[in-house]
Design a protein around this motif. Structure first.
Motif, PDB file in Angstrom:
ATOM      1  N   GLY A  31      -6.464  13.135  64.235  1.00  0.00           N
ATOM      2  CA  GLY A  31      -6.676  11.907  63.476  1.00  0.00           C
ATOM      3  C   GLY A  31      -6.732  10.672  64.351  1.00  0.00           C
ATOM      4  O   GLY A  31      -6.308   9.588  63.930  1.00  0.00           O
ATOM      5  N   ILE A  32      -7.235  10.824  65.592  1.00  0.00           N
ATOM      6  CA  ILE A  32      -7.390   9.688  66.492  1.00  0.00           C
ATOM      7  C   ILE A  32      -8.827   9.668  67.006  1.00  0.00           C
ATOM      8  O   ILE A  32      -9.573  10.635  66.828  1.00  0.00           O
ATOM      9  CB  ILE A  32      -6.394   9.724  67.671  1.00  0.00           C
ATOM     10  CG1 ILE A  32      -6.619  10.952  68.564  1.00  0.00           C
ATOM     11  CG2 ILE A  32      -4.962   9.676  67.166  1.00  0.00           C
ATOM     12  CD1 ILE A  32      -5.760  10.979  69.811  1.00  0.00           C
ATOM     13  N   PRO A  49       4.369   7.028  71.337  1.00  0.00           N
ATOM     14  CA  PRO A  49       5.193   7.696  70.331  1.00  0.00           C
ATOM     15  C   PRO A  49       4.352   8.203  69.157  1.00  0.00           C
ATOM     16  O   PRO A  49       4.601   9.291  68.625  1.00  0.00           O
ATOM     17  CB  PRO A  49       6.181   6.612  69.895  1.00  0.00           C
ATOM     18  CG  PRO A  49       6.316   5.747  71.112  1.00  0.00           C
ATOM     19  CD  PRO A  49       4.922   5.711  71.703  1.00  0.00           C
ATOM     20  N   ASN A  50       3.333   7.441  68.766  1.00  0.00           N
ATOM     21  CA  ASN A  50       2.470   7.859  67.669  1.00  0.00           C
ATOM     22  C   ASN A  50       1.732   9.154  68.006  1.00  0.00           C
ATOM     23  O   ASN A  50       1.688  10.089  67.201  1.00  0.00           O
ATOM     24  CB  ASN A  50       1.483   6.741  67.326  1.00  0.00           C
ATOM     25  CG  ASN A  50       0.575   7.106  66.182  1.00  0.00           C
ATOM     26  OD1 ASN A  50      -0.459   7.737  66.385  1.00  0.00           O
ATOM     27  ND2 ASN A  50       0.966   6.729  64.976  1.00  0.00           N
ATOM     28  N   LEU A  51       1.154   9.222  69.200  1.00  0.00           N
ATOM     29  CA  LEU A  51       0.442  10.439  69.603  1.00  0.00           C
ATOM     30  C   LEU A  51       1.419  11.593  69.744  1.00  0.00           C
ATOM     31  O   LEU A  51       1.102  12.723  69.364  1.00  0.00           O
ATOM     32  CB  LEU A  51      -0.336  10.219  70.903  1.00  0.00           C
ATOM     33  CG  LEU A  51      -1.095  11.438  71.435  1.00  0.00           C
ATOM     34  CD1 LEU A  51      -2.037  12.030  70.381  1.00  0.00           C
ATOM     35  CD2 LEU A  51      -1.854  11.067  72.701  1.00  0.00           C
ATOM     36  N   ARG A  64       9.621  14.643  71.200  1.00  0.00           N
ATOM     37  CA  ARG A  64      10.625  14.323  72.213  1.00  0.00           C
ATOM     38  C   ARG A  64      10.204  14.849  73.589  1.00  0.00           C
ATOM     39  O   ARG A  64      10.345  14.158  74.595  1.00  0.00           O
ATOM     40  CB  ARG A  64      11.977  14.906  71.815  1.00  0.00           C
ATOM     41  CG  ARG A  64      13.104  14.514  72.748  1.00  0.00           C
ATOM     42  CD  ARG A  64      14.442  15.015  72.236  1.00  0.00           C
ATOM     43  NE  ARG A  64      14.805  14.471  70.952  1.00  0.00           N
ATOM     44  CZ  ARG A  64      15.442  13.325  70.769  1.00  0.00           C
ATOM     45  NH1 ARG A  64      15.776  12.590  71.803  1.00  0.00           N
ATOM     46  NH2 ARG A  64      15.754  12.907  69.571  1.00  0.00           N
ATOM     47  N   ALA A  65       9.652  16.050  73.647  1.00  0.00           N
ATOM     48  CA  ALA A  65       9.218  16.621  74.926  1.00  0.00           C
ATOM     49  C   ALA A  65       8.058  15.826  75.516  1.00  0.00           C
ATOM     50  O   ALA A  65       8.039  15.535  76.723  1.00  0.00           O
ATOM     51  CB  ALA A  65       8.824  18.081  74.751  1.00  0.00           C
ATOM     52  N   TRP A  66       7.075  15.456  74.685  1.00  0.00           N
ATOM     53  CA  TRP A  66       5.941  14.670  75.173  1.00  0.00           C
ATOM     54  C   TRP A  66       6.411  13.320  75.707  1.00  0.00           C
ATOM     55  O   TRP A  66       5.959  12.856  76.757  1.00  0.00           O
ATOM     56  CB  TRP A  66       4.886  14.482  74.086  1.00  0.00           C
ATOM     57  CG  TRP A  66       4.107  15.728  73.826  1.00  0.00           C
ATOM     58  CD1 TRP A  66       4.184  16.528  72.713  1.00  0.00           C
ATOM     59  CD2 TRP A  66       3.140  16.340  74.688  1.00  0.00           C
ATOM     60  NE1 TRP A  66       3.337  17.596  72.849  1.00  0.00           N
ATOM     61  CE2 TRP A  66       2.670  17.504  74.050  1.00  0.00           C
ATOM     62  CE3 TRP A  66       2.629  16.021  75.942  1.00  0.00           C
ATOM     63  CZ2 TRP A  66       1.718  18.340  74.616  1.00  0.00           C
ATOM     64  CZ3 TRP A  66       1.678  16.855  76.511  1.00  0.00           C
ATOM     65  CH2 TRP A  66       1.235  18.001  75.854  1.00  0.00           C
ATOM     66  N   LEU A  67       7.324  12.677  74.985  1.00  0.00           N
ATOM     67  CA  LEU A  67       7.810  11.371  75.420  1.00  0.00           C
ATOM     68  C   LEU A  67       8.693  11.486  76.663  1.00  0.00           C
ATOM     69  O   LEU A  67       8.678  10.598  77.520  1.00  0.00           O
ATOM     70  CB  LEU A  67       8.550  10.669  74.286  1.00  0.00           C
ATOM     71  CG  LEU A  67       7.648  10.242  73.126  1.00  0.00           C
ATOM     72  CD1 LEU A  67       8.477   9.648  71.998  1.00  0.00           C
ATOM     73  CD2 LEU A  67       6.582   9.267  73.590  1.00  0.00           C
ATOM     74  N   ALA A  68       9.431  12.587  76.790  1.00  0.00           N
ATOM     75  CA  ALA A  68      10.237  12.796  77.998  1.00  0.00           C
ATOM     76  C   ALA A  68       9.331  12.954  79.215  1.00  0.00           C
ATOM     77  O   ALA A  68       9.619  12.404  80.291  1.00  0.00           O
ATOM     78  CB  ALA A  68      11.132  14.023  77.831  1.00  0.00           C
ATOM     79  N   MET A  69       8.229  13.690  79.059  1.00  0.00           N
ATOM     80  CA  MET A  69       7.276  13.833  80.163  1.00  0.00           C
ATOM     81  C   MET A  69       6.687  12.481  80.539  1.00  0.00           C
ATOM     82  O   MET A  69       6.547  12.161  81.729  1.00  0.00           O
ATOM     83  CB  MET A  69       6.148  14.800  79.784  1.00  0.00           C
ATOM     84  CG  MET A  69       6.555  16.249  79.775  1.00  0.00           C
ATOM     85  SD  MET A  69       5.154  17.345  79.484  1.00  0.00           S
ATOM     86  CE  MET A  69       5.084  17.346  77.698  1.00  0.00           C
TER      87      MET A  69
END
Length: 93
Positions: A31-32, A49-51, A64-69
């Protein structure tokens, strides 16, 4: 210390590549816009954070994992850039 990989590269190789999804198809499913996703997977933009939430909802790991990376990459970039002179907050001038 080695610079952490940009999470966009992981998204490109380990998610889209493994699933055989084009940028257009993946962007549509998330949806992007194609441009927004392309900027991330080519390491020109951050995982927001949205993605991260969209990727989680699509079954591609946790937000959380994506943002930690992304945070690990951001911190490594800042360390590499160097800091201006900083004085401890607890000491008297």
């Amino acid at each position: 210390m080695k610079n952490p990989v940009h999470p966009g590269a992981i998204l490109r190789e380990d998610v889209l590549g493994e699933l055989g999804l084009s940028v257009v198809e993946a962007a549509e499913r998330l949806g992007i816009s194609r441009v927004a996703l392309s900027r991330v997977i080519h390491e020109h933009a951050r995982i927001s954070p949205n993605l991260a939430l969209r990727l989680e909802a699509a079954g591609a790991g946790t937000a959380r994992a994506w943002l930690a990376m992304q945070t690990a990459r951001d911190l490594a970039d800042e360390r590499a850039a160097g800091l201006p002179k900083v004085r401890r907050l607890g000491t008297v001038a």
